[in-house]
Design a protein around this motif. Structure first.
Motif, mmCIF file in Angstrom:
data_model
loop_
_atom_site.group_PDB
_atom_site.id
_atom_site.type_symbol
_atom_site.label_atom_id
_atom_site.label_comp_id
_atom_site.label_asym_id
_atom_site.label_seq_id
_atom_site.Cartn_x
_atom_site.Cartn_y
_atom_site.Cartn_z
ATOM 1 N N ILE A 30 0.832 -1.208 0.000
ATOM 2 C CA ILE A 30 0.000 0.000 0.000
ATOM 3 C C ILE A 30 0.863 1.253 0.000
ATOM 4 O O ILE A 30 0.604 2.205 -0.731
ATOM 5 N N GLU A 31 1.917 1.250 0.809
ATOM 6 C CA GLU A 31 2.636 2.494 1.068
ATOM 7 C C GLU A 31 3.934 2.664 0.282
ATOM 8 O O GLU A 31 4.434 3.777 0.172
ATOM 9 N N HIS A 32 4.516 1.592 -0.248
ATOM 10 C CA HIS A 32 5.884 1.715 -0.748
ATOM 11 C C HIS A 32 6.108 1.182 -2.160
ATOM 12 O O HIS A 32 7.258 1.037 -2.575
ATOM 13 N N GLU A 33 5.084 0.864 -2.904
ATOM 14 C CA GLU A 33 5.326 0.257 -4.215
ATOM 15 C C GLU A 33 4.630 1.001 -5.359
ATOM 16 O O GLU A 33 4.368 0.429 -6.411
ATOM 17 N N ALA A 34 4.366 2.284 -5.133
ATOM 18 C CA ALA A 34 3.877 3.171 -6.196
ATOM 19 C C ALA A 34 2.651 2.632 -6.923
ATOM 20 O O ALA A 34 2.503 2.821 -8.122
ATOM 21 N N GLY A 35 1.779 1.940 -6.187
ATOM 22 C CA GLY A 35 0.568 1.418 -6.812
ATOM 23 C C GLY A 35 0.820 0.263 -7.755
ATOM 24 O O GLY A 35 0.033 0.021 -8.680
ATOM 25 N N ALA A 36 1.913 -0.502 -7.519
ATOM 26 C CA ALA A 36 2.281 -1.586 -8.438
ATOM 27 C C ALA A 36 1.195 -2.647 -8.546
ATOM 28 O O ALA A 36 0.948 -3.192 -9.631
ATOM 29 N N ILE A 37 0.534 -2.944 -7.435
ATOM 30 C CA ILE A 37 -0.488 -3.991 -7.465
ATOM 31 C C ILE A 37 -1.741 -3.496 -8.191
ATOM 32 O O ILE A 37 -2.329 -4.208 -9.009
ATOM 33 N N GLU A 38 -2.139 -2.267 -7.926
ATOM 34 C CA GLU A 38 -3.269 -1.705 -8.662
ATOM 35 C C GLU A 38 -2.955 -1.604 -10.154
ATOM 36 O O GLU A 38 -3.834 -1.773 -10.996
ATOM 37 N N ALA A 39 -1.696 -1.346 -10.483
ATOM 38 C CA ALA A 39 -1.307 -1.202 -11.883
ATOM 39 C C ALA A 39 -1.449 -2.507 -12.662
ATOM 40 O O ALA A 39 -1.599 -2.479 -13.881
ATOM 41 N N ILE A 40 -1.406 -3.645 -11.977
ATOM 42 C CA ILE A 40 -1.617 -4.926 -12.661
ATOM 43 C C ILE A 40 -3.082 -5.354 -12.597
ATOM 44 O O ILE A 40 -3.421 -6.469 -12.989
ATOM 45 N N GLY A 41 -3.940 -4.465 -12.081
ATOM 46 C CA GLY A 41 -5.371 -4.699 -12.171
ATOM 47 C C GLY A 41 -6.036 -5.310 -10.966
ATOM 48 O O GLY A 41 -7.176 -5.766 -11.053
ATOM 49 N N HIS A 42 -5.365 -5.290 -9.821
ATOM 50 C CA HIS A 42 -5.970 -5.887 -8.620
ATOM 51 C C HIS A 42 -6.152 -4.842 -7.529
ATOM 52 O O HIS A 42 -5.232 -4.099 -7.198
ATOM 53 N N LYS A 43 -7.341 -4.824 -6.966
ATOM 54 C CA LYS A 43 -7.671 -3.900 -5.886
ATOM 55 C C LYS A 43 -7.053 -4.391 -4.579
ATOM 56 O O LYS A 43 -7.030 -5.591 -4.295
ATOM 57 N N ILE A 44 -6.542 -3.448 -3.792
ATOM 58 C CA ILE A 44 -6.084 -3.752 -2.437
ATOM 59 C C ILE A 44 -7.139 -3.263 -1.458
ATOM 60 O O ILE A 44 -7.525 -2.096 -1.478
ATOM 61 N N ILE A 45 -7.609 -4.159 -0.624
ATOM 62 C CA ILE A 45 -8.574 -3.806 0.422
ATOM 63 C C ILE A 45 -7.788 -3.553 1.699
ATOM 64 O O ILE A 45 -7.114 -4.440 2.219
ATOM 65 N N SER A 46 -7.861 -2.326 2.195
ATOM 66 C CA SER A 46 -7.097 -1.925 3.367
ATOM 67 C C SER A 46 -7.888 -2.199 4.646
ATOM 68 O O SER A 46 -9.073 -1.871 4.736
ATOM 69 N N VAL A 47 -7.223 -2.806 5.620
ATOM 70 C CA VAL A 47 -7.846 -3.046 6.929
ATOM 71 C C VAL A 47 -6.948 -2.433 7.999
ATOM 72 O O VAL A 47 -5.734 -2.297 7.803
ATOM 73 N N PRO A 48 -7.517 -2.040 9.144
ATOM 74 C CA PRO A 48 -6.720 -1.408 10.195
ATOM 75 C C PRO A 48 -5.646 -2.350 10.735
ATOM 76 O O PRO A 48 -5.867 -3.557 10.878
ATOM 77 N N ASN A 49 -4.490 -1.787 11.033
ATOM 78 C CA ASN A 49 -3.397 -2.596 11.594
ATOM 79 C C ASN A 49 -3.427 -2.575 13.113
ATOM 80 O O ASN A 49 -3.971 -1.654 13.732
ATOM 81 N N SER A 50 -2.809 -3.562 13.698
ATOM 82 C CA SER A 50 -2.575 -3.611 15.138
ATOM 83 C C SER A 50 -1.081 -3.779 15.339
ATOM 84 O O SER A 50 -0.536 -4.865 15.121
ATOM 85 N N ASN A 51 -0.396 -2.682 15.670
ATOM 86 C CA ASN A 51 1.074 -2.689 15.756
ATOM 87 C C ASN A 51 1.698 -3.179 14.462
ATOM 88 O O ASN A 51 2.690 -3.924 14.471
ATOM 89 N N GLY A 52 1.118 -2.777 13.342
ATOM 90 C CA GLY A 52 1.643 -3.149 12.043
ATOM 91 C C GLY A 52 1.168 -4.499 11.537
ATOM 92 O O GLY A 52 1.499 -4.889 10.417
ATOM 93 N N LYS A 53 0.381 -5.193 12.337
ATOM 94 C CA LYS A 53 -0.019 -6.564 11.996
ATOM 95 C C LYS A 53 -1.513 -6.662 11.699
ATOM 96 O O LYS A 53 -2.304 -5.841 12.143
ATOM 97 N N MET A 54 -1.861 -7.710 10.951
ATOM 98 C CA MET A 54 -3.259 -8.026 10.702
ATOM 99 C C MET A 54 -3.711 -9.042 11.750
ATOM 100 O O MET A 54 -3.010 -10.022 12.020
#
Length: 365
Positions: A88-112
């Protein structure tokens, strides 16, 4: 200037350099079909005695995530990540650029967490307005905040993924740091919990390169097709194979990470003693300190670090140790931290004294 900006700012460890020198005049078949790549895969597989896997080598971390996600997902499927996730934060939208949506969820100390994951997927599947199917769960270990998943957390995530028909992927760019942080599991255990994961070389003593471990038999076919189409298969593939021979033949992968973690702990512990607030307490080689403006102004000309974020009037910086960091570097850094804290306190005292003087009524003449 002291270098604590990242853990990939230098070349590579000696065993890898030796391999490169020895093999420099050899001729090898291309695209990872060479004997070095084969040996590297065998060395990694030896760490996974209970889990036969397909092992591939990719030149960079972003390409590794792209290839893994492309292989797992179909066009109408999405990947779930915590809001601090690397994709989400460090790859310049690389995953969205290949056509896949990222669903963001809240972190707990950086973890899911398993509970947040389950609730998120249940909500999405109940509401047809989402019109996209969650299928892959992305986690990184260690996380972007330097934290590490416990055995219980990974087992719970794995159980939820199996229950809900989700694939579980682990970004292991700093997996060495996670494994050497004092946790009670190994590569072999990780392979039992996830469907696909990577092992980072770039940030742990290699010149470059990540290993992809495809555990789930359903995902093994066609991986090389996806990798080639993504531009992720290096013609001189033996160069990446050599990186992982150098890392795993004599366990430098673990030694490098353990050394970096040890120095990170020394910096963090001394910072706590000196009174620096922590943005996040970690057990790996990333240290997050909260600096006031006096401390920041003093340190920025002496230490190369990354500004992570801003917190009110303060600056959160990230310091990173590596296989190349020296004990003397750490000693000097801690001395700078002590001087910065002393300067900050003197400035605070001067400000308070000045304010007190201003508030003192003038004596009558």
């Amino acid at each position: 200037m002291l270098f604590f900006r990242n853990d990939y700012g230098e070349g590579c460890i000696e065993p890898i350099l030796d391999l490169l020198k020895q093999a420099n005049d050899e001729s090898n078949p291309g695209y990872g079909t060479d004997s070095y790549s084969k040996k590297a895969a065998e060395l990694i597989q030896s760490k996974l005695p209970d889990v036969p896997s397909d092992i591939h080598f990719v030149v960079s971390g972003t390409l590794t995530n792209i290839v893994m996600i492309r292989r797992v997902l179909r066009d109408w499927e999405a990947v779930l990540s915590v809001d601090t996730g690397h994709i989400i934060e460090h790859e310049a939208g690389a995953i969205e650029a290949i056509g896949h949506k990222i669903i963001s969820v809240p972190n707990s100390n950086g973890k899911m967490t398993a509970s947040v994951l389950e609730k998120t997927v249940e909500r999405m599947r109940k509401d047809p307005n989402y019109l996209i199917e969650p299928r892959l769960v992305y986690i990184s270990n260690a996380t972007e905040l330097g934290t590490v998943y416990t055995r219980q957390e990974l087992e719970a995530l794995s159980a939820v993924c199996k229950k809900m028909g989700l694939y579980l992927m682990m970004d292991g760019a700093r997996l060495g740091a996670a494994l050497m942080s004092g946790i009670d599991y190994s590569l072999n255990d990780i392979a039992k919990w996830v469907d696909i994961f990577s092992i980072g070389g770039t940030k742990n003593g290699a010149l470059f390169g990540e290993a992809v471990v495809v555990v789930n038999p359903d995902l093994r076919p066609y991986f090389r097709y996806v990798a080639k189409q993504s531009g992720a298969i290096l013609a001189k593939g033996w160069l990446i194979g050599m990186q992982f021979i150098g890392l795993f033949e004599n366990d430098a992968f673990y030694k490098n990470a353990g050394y970096a973690n040890k120095l990170g702990a020394e910096i963090q512990n001394r910072a706590i003693e000196l009174g620096y607030p922590l943005f996040m307490k970690t057990t790996t080689n990333q240290i997050f300190l909260v600096l006031n403006r006096y401390q920041f102004d003093y340190l920025r000309d002496k230490v190369d670090f990354e500004i992570w974020t801003y917190w009110d009037d303060n600056v959160v910086i990230r310091l990173v140790t590596s296989w190349h960091t020296s004990q003397n570097d750490v000693k000097t850094l801690c001395q700078y931290h002590e001087l910065a804290m002393s300067r900050s306190r003197r400035n605070d005292e001067a400000v308070l004294a000045a304010e007190a003087q201003e508030e003192t009524p003038e004596k009558s003449l």
